[in-house]
Design an enzyme around this catalytic site. Structure first.
Site, PDB file in Angstrom:
ATOM      1  CE  LYS A   1     -31.799 -34.724 -12.632  1.00  0.00           C
ATOM      2  NZ  LYS A   1     -32.940 -35.577 -13.041  1.00  0.00           N
TER       3      LYS A   1
ATOM      4  CD  GLN B   1     -35.500 -37.872 -11.283  1.00  0.00           C
ATOM      5  OE1 GLN B   1     -35.004 -36.768 -11.370  1.00  0.00           O
ATOM      6  NE2 GLN B   1     -34.986 -38.930 -11.898  1.00  0.00           N
TER       7      GLN B   1
ATOM      8  CG  ASP C   1     -36.026 -34.204 -18.063  1.00  0.00           C
ATOM      9  OD1 ASP C   1     -34.788 -34.073 -18.119  1.00  0.00           O
ATOM     10  OD2 ASP C   1     -36.593 -34.859 -17.175  1.00  0.00           O
TER      11      ASP C   1
END
Lengths: 291, 291
Positions: B54, B98, B121
């Protein structure tokens, strides 16, 4: 074959008895009773009727009600303040904002302002988010969808492994009931006005939940023999032979479909009475959490 | 028949080009660039790899990254404070926590703390709630589900009116992709490990999204000829002939199914590259909203 009648009126009455006993016990043990606030804006006849029914049911169950009947032209900030005051009131365990709100009101802001702990309607976006996700139980499940599941459970109908078809995808019934059936391990199909060859999709159902708002749309040849039918529809159709000039009917052609279904809810007297029973259940559960 | 290959690698590359151009334009016009914060807790190899990918993608696109690589034993309050600081940082337009977080961390509290406006997200319960509901658009759509829809759109595959079957009901892929397909007017069936006679349900699909994490589970005779297959699976299977000793495979037996499908994503090179592309897209969209 004639289907077993899923008697929502009787099942709701049983639940009301359980609630009354719970309230009685709470009162004896703590001196307190559960409290439900109703917030009604404007003078829509149907909304007034619903709120009146809810207040009456509270009274019968021994639940305190806190009524806020507000003018149609109330300002957003005033309405918001009422909700925030109810959030802060320790005697109120549930807050019901009767929908729809007038067009000038930002409905999502109002519903989001209701404290998660008092959202007995289950329409706070966080409760809906949790309802949609696995292993993120919402504090409250919306009343009508919860009522549908309760009807199945109390009739002894197994959900796991069944093909469930939900006809309709509204935020208040179709979608949440689909999520509840999914979490109970049904294989769920959601269909709607854009579905092609709707009868053939509906025929896949072991359990059919009809929540589309079209009078007697589901016919006998739309269903698989042995299907279990939960009819959420509540449609007024003209009927000169009736005193009122109309009668209420579901989304399912009851007289035809009951000949092939294994179990079916009538309209009225099926899902309808469950909604208020679940609202009171949510309110009492909320009060118990506060003890 | 041999299926059209849905080339996720190429489509993702096109999207990266678009993003780079957007970032360039923003920089020229405002002197600012979008910023993405990554929050990584612990030393899981897979999580480290994802975060590294990322960061690298951000760099290539001209997006600023703000890395927080944190010890496995970080306390809940410390982690929460980092998230709140990132919420307050005006150079950060997206915050990626994450997953999975270590067991001692309350994951829902952390995800709920991420500002709705920076939840690139799309896992904040309010964003999931809005995603589930009609006409309540979330600020961000979760990256992998959004990537699946983008693959269909950019391949010119119509969704409306189709029978879509989603295999798997995870919070991060199955459920949200089902909601997205539903809002695009597909008739959606969600199936899972408790579904009876899975092959016959999968065979109903015009569009199949497989997201169940079982290597090559979907066989040729499970699908209807002409089906469009989006394979989200990413399974490592032993392969002594490969240098690494394993190869990656999807949930669909690609070699067999491509002979009957009309279009299919490969694994790797299908959905995989789309996830990061959508993360950057969400970050840039967020930065644009702040202008």
């Amino acid at each position: 074959m004639t289907a077993q009648l899923i008697d929502g009126k009787q099942i709701a009455a049983d639940i009301h008895d359980e609630i009354r006993a719970d309230v009685e016990e709470m009162k004896t043990e703590t001196g307190k009773v559960p409290g439900l606030a109703t917030v009604l804006v404007g003078t829509r006849k149907d909304s007034q009727t619903y709120v009146k029914m809810k207040k009456r049911a509270c009274k019968k169950a021994g639940i305190a009600s806190f009524a806020h009947d507000l003018p149609e032209d109330i300002r957003q900030e005033e309405l918001l303040k009422i909700v925030l005051d109810l959030n802060a009131n320790p005697d109120v365990h549930g807050i019901l904002v009767q929908l729809p709100l007038p067009g000038h009101i930002d409905e999502e802001e109002i519903l989001s302002a209701v404290s998660l702990e008092k959202d007995v309607d289950g329409f706070h976006p966080i409760n809906i988010g949790r309802l949609s996700m696995k292993r993120r139980d919402p504090l409250f499940v919306p009343c009508t969808p919860r009522g549908c599941i309760e009807l199945l459970d109390r009739t002894g109908i197994k959900i796991e492994g069944k093909r469930a078809v939900v006809l309709g995808r509204s935020n208040i019934v179709g979608l949440p009931v689909a999520m509840l059936l999914l979490h109970r391990n049904a294989t769920v199909t959601i269909c709607h006005s854009r579905t092609k060859d709707l009868p053939s999709v509906v025929r896949e159902a072991d359990i059919l939940v009809a929540a589309v708002g079209r009078a007697e749309m589901v016919k006998r040849d739309w269903v698989k023999p042995g299907v279990v039918v939960i009819d959420v529809g509540m449609n007024a159709v003209d009927d000169p032979s009736s005193e009122k000039g109309y009668r209420l009917t579901g989304d399912v052609a009851f007289d035809e479909v009951k000949e092939v279904a294994s179990a079916i809810t009538p309209v009225p007297g099926g899902v309808g009475p469950m909604t208020i029973a679940m609202l009171l259940r949510n309110t009492v559960d909320s009060a118990k959490r506060c003890l």
